[in-house]
Design a protein around this motif. Structure first.
Motif, PDB file in Angstrom:
ATOM      1  N   UNK A 259       0.836  -1.197   0.000  1.00  0.00           N
ATOM      2  CA  UNK A 259       0.000   0.000   0.000  1.00  0.00           C
ATOM      3  C   UNK A 259       0.872   1.247   0.000  1.00  0.00           C
ATOM      4  N   UNK A 260       1.958   1.226   0.796  1.00  0.00           N
ATOM      5  CA  UNK A 260       2.852   2.390   0.823  1.00  0.00           C
ATOM      6  C   UNK A 260       3.532   2.570  -0.523  1.00  0.00           C
ATOM      7  N   UNK A 261       3.944   1.461  -1.137  1.00  0.00           N
ATOM      8  CA  UNK A 261       4.610   1.528  -2.440  1.00  0.00           C
ATOM      9  C   UNK A 261       3.687   2.111  -3.502  1.00  0.00           C
ATOM     10  N   UNK A 262       2.441   1.645  -3.531  1.00  0.00           N
ATOM     11  CA  UNK A 262       1.491   2.141  -4.528  1.00  0.00           C
ATOM     12  C   UNK A 262       1.226   3.623  -4.316  1.00  0.00           C
TER      13      UNK A 262
ATOM     14  N   UNK B  83      -5.470   6.002   0.551  1.00  0.00           N
ATOM     15  CA  UNK B  83      -4.801   7.144  -0.077  1.00  0.00           C
ATOM     16  C   UNK B  83      -4.437   6.833  -1.526  1.00  0.00           C
ATOM     17  N   UNK B  84      -3.983   5.591  -1.769  1.00  0.00           N
ATOM     18  CA  UNK B  84      -3.596   5.211  -3.131  1.00  0.00           C
ATOM     19  C   UNK B  84      -4.811   5.239  -4.056  1.00  0.00           C
ATOM     20  N   UNK B  85      -5.941   4.719  -3.564  1.00  0.00           N
ATOM     21  CA  UNK B  85      -7.158   4.731  -4.387  1.00  0.00           C
ATOM     22  C   UNK B  85      -7.586   6.169  -4.657  1.00  0.00           C
ATOM     23  N   UNK B  86      -7.455   7.008  -3.616  1.00  0.00           N
ATOM     24  CA  UNK B  86      -7.796   8.418  -3.808  1.00  0.00           C
ATOM     25  C   UNK B  86      -6.886   9.079  -4.834  1.00  0.00           C
ATOM     26  N   UNK B  87      -5.602   8.706  -4.785  1.00  0.00           N
ATOM     27  CA  UNK B  87      -4.638   9.294  -5.707  1.00  0.00           C
ATOM     28  C   UNK B  87      -4.941   8.963  -7.164  1.00  0.00           C
ATOM     29  N   UNK B  88      -5.713   7.898  -7.374  1.00  0.00           N
ATOM     30  CA  UNK B  88      -6.051   7.522  -8.749  1.00  0.00           C
ATOM     31  C   UNK B  88      -7.209   8.335  -9.290  1.00  0.00           C
TER      32      UNK B  88
END
Lengths: 357, 236
Positions: free
Chosen positions: A257-260, A345-350
């Protein structure tokens, strides 16, 4: 869900066609573990102690260290100066311990060598004292000798055994973070990510697919490392294989998750590697390789924000102290919470690719 | 019937206006050419139509649905300017991945994958990693991916850049036959002889449509002898 599976299958397909990366993912951790074992277990050389005066003291120290017998105190000082001895001790045989005290000098350049020399000196001096003191003093010395029993492991435990759990979770974290981060970054820069969103794909399906694909890779990797550490190097694995695997998979989840999430802030593979000193090295320093109890309080607070802190704790409890998976649930929950937060956060970043959810 | 439209679409990135009130309609069965100089907003218009760029204001609709709509997207084939391929996978694996994202599975998927490889004349190279492909082959594979789920609207952003003239001609034959079969095809280009092959043209400049009509109409209206001349005159 089917689309997430399609993404996981493609991630694995790409990996399958990249044998070098497979060898790296499975082989490099074993090499690191091997090197760590050799370095940590090679032990320190016997301290060299120059004894001036008392022959009986020299005899007592001989069991603990290599004993040198210079002619005089000056000769002993010169040996210390030239680095031929780690410590010198001078004791007048005739006067003994009751009427004089031993004069000790230590070479302070290498802290671990001087500590070893001092320990050998202390042990030698106490042996000497026990042998040469009157009977009442012997009784007192005996009374002061404690009886020792061990909990949370055995006295045979080595430094490697203590480090193994932390190194295990570090390796899983490192490789998962880098692999997933770079794979995701490449999708951004080549446009395949954008193209995927020109299909009716949900953001969470994409992220879920990555979790599945790289989660499987991490599972195989952690199983291999764990078997290696436990079977080849006989590291303790008191709670058994599966609980430790569960913790390592939680580590992989957080790393993924941190990497993505962080790959969104890198515009090249090189920039992805720049996260290593920022994200990975501090975690290693704070995750239990060193004892932080006497460190400044900010350090302990900072350690609370690193997933590896919880992973190291949990794995030590499981592997060394033999606690149950239930007793490390708070640590596991912290790892999963880290993962879930970064995943969100990663999903939001997309959202810059797709906003309809 | 109308396949897609942009209405009064506006989008700015900081101070640059990529779309400045752009209107655009694409009908089923036609090839619409979007022409304009570099930086005029062609790519932004294409992305807005496939839902990859959300206009700040105005409307982007595909088959009556406001984009991005996942339902409408399954009827849209999109090809970006960059090839967007996985270099380490072979051509067939690339197609298989994007087909599965479109929800194609099993024998139906296999059939479409082979048909698209054949259509783009890539059957012989389908097992080779894309890394070794030439620019033209990459473009063809990229187009095959856009076609794999039999979309009825194609949005192609400069699909023929880097193709040799013979290949480019064959691609245009494909676009024409897709339109003849009822698909709507949007092609962005700045190659004028390609513009001549479109049913309708929209000339865009600074994110606005400054002229539209068939190639003949545009020439007649402006009194320009060729589209080239019109293009040079209209873009200040």
């Amino acid at each position: 869900m089917r689309r997430a599976l399609a993404i996981a299958a493609r991630v694995l397909d790409q990996l399958r066609r990249d044998p070098r990366t497979i060898v790296l993912v499975l082989g490099a951790p074993l090499l690191v573990v091997f090197l760590l074992h050799e370095v940590v277990e090679s032990g320190s050389p016997e301290p060299r102690i120059a004894v001036v005066g008392s022959d009986r003291l020299a005899e007592a120290i001989r069991g603990e260290a290599e004993v040198l017998r210079p002619e005089s105190a000056q000769a002993a000082a010169a040996m210390l100066e030239r680095g031929e001895a780690d410590a010198t001790v001078e004791l007048d045989e005739a006067a003994g311990l009751l009427d004089s005290s031993p004069a000790v000098s230590v070479d302070a350049a290498d802290p671990s060598a001087s500590a070893a020399a001092l320990k050998a000196l202390r042990d030698g001096l106490s042996d000497y004292a026990r042998a040469s003191l009157p009977a009442f003093a012997k009784a007192a010395a005996k009374a002061a000798t404690p009886r020792i029993s061990y909990v949370n492991g055995s006295p045979d435990e080595t430094a490697f055994d203590y480090l193994a759990p932390v190194v295990l979770c570090f390796l899983v974290f490192f490789f998962t973070f880098i692999l997933a981060g770079i794979a995701f970054l490449r999708e951004r820069s080549t446009g395949t990510l954008e193209r995927a969103f020109a299909a009716p794909l949900r953001r969470r399906e994409l992220v879920g697919g990555y979790m599945l694909g790289f989660g499987l890779v991490a599972a195989v990797q952690t199983a291999v490392i764990q078997l290696f550490v436990v079977l080849v190097y006989r590291a303790p694995n008191a709670a058994g294989f599966l609980p430790a695997l569960a913790i390592d998979l939680s580590v992989a989840f957080a790393a993924l998750a941190m990497g993505l999430f962080l790959s969104a802030f890198a515009s090249s593979e090189f920039q992805m590697l720049q996260f290593i000193p920022l994200v990975i090295v501090p975690q290693v320093l704070f995750a239990g390789l060193f004892d932080l109890r006497s460190g400044p309080s900010w350090m302990r607070v900072a350690a609370d924000f690193f997933p590896l802190t919880y992973a190291g704790n949990a794995l030590r409890d499981l592997m060394i102290r033999g606690r149950s998976l239930a007793s490390v649930l708070p640590d596991a929950a912290a790892l999963l919470a880290f993962g879930a937060a970064f995943l969100a956060l990663a999903v939001r970043g997309l959202a810059r690719y797709r906003r309809d959810e | 019937m109308r396949a897609a439209c942009l209405a009064e679409a506006r989008k700015s990135f900081g101070t640059t206006k990529a779309l400045d009130g752009l209107d655009l309609e694409i009908e089923e069965g036609e090839v619409l050419g979007l022409i304009g100089p570099s930086g005029s907003g062609k790519t932004s218009a294409a992305k807005a139509l496939v839902g990859l760029l959300k206009p700040d204001s105005g409307l982007a609709e595909v088959y009556g649905r406001t984009m991005p709509s996942r339902e409408a997207l399954s009827r849209v084939g999109y090809m970006a300017q960059s090839d967007a391929l996985f270099d380490d996978l072979d051509a067939r694996a690339n197609l298989r991945y994007f087909a599965s994202l479109q929800g194609l599975r099993g024998p139906a998927a296999r059939e479409r994958i082979e048909a698209c490889l054949e259509l783009m004349e890539l059957e012989g190279d389908s097992g080779r990693p894309v890394r070794g492909f030439s620019g033209g082959m990459r473009k063809r594979l990229s187009l095959a991916i856009a076609l794999v789920h039999s979309p009825s609207l194609l949005v192609l952003d400069e699909p023929t850049v880097g193709m040799d003239p013979r290949l480019r001609m064959r691609m245009w034959e494909r676009f024409r036959s897709l339109a003849a079969a009822g698909s709507a095809v949007l092609v962005t280009t700045h190659v004028m002889d390609e513009a001549e092959r479109c049913d309708r043209l929209a000339l865009i400049f600074d994110g606005r449509r400054i002229a539209s009509g068939s190639p003949c109409e545009l020439r007649a209206e402006s009194g320009a002898a060729s589209l080239e001349e019109l293009f040079l005159r209209e873009s200040p």
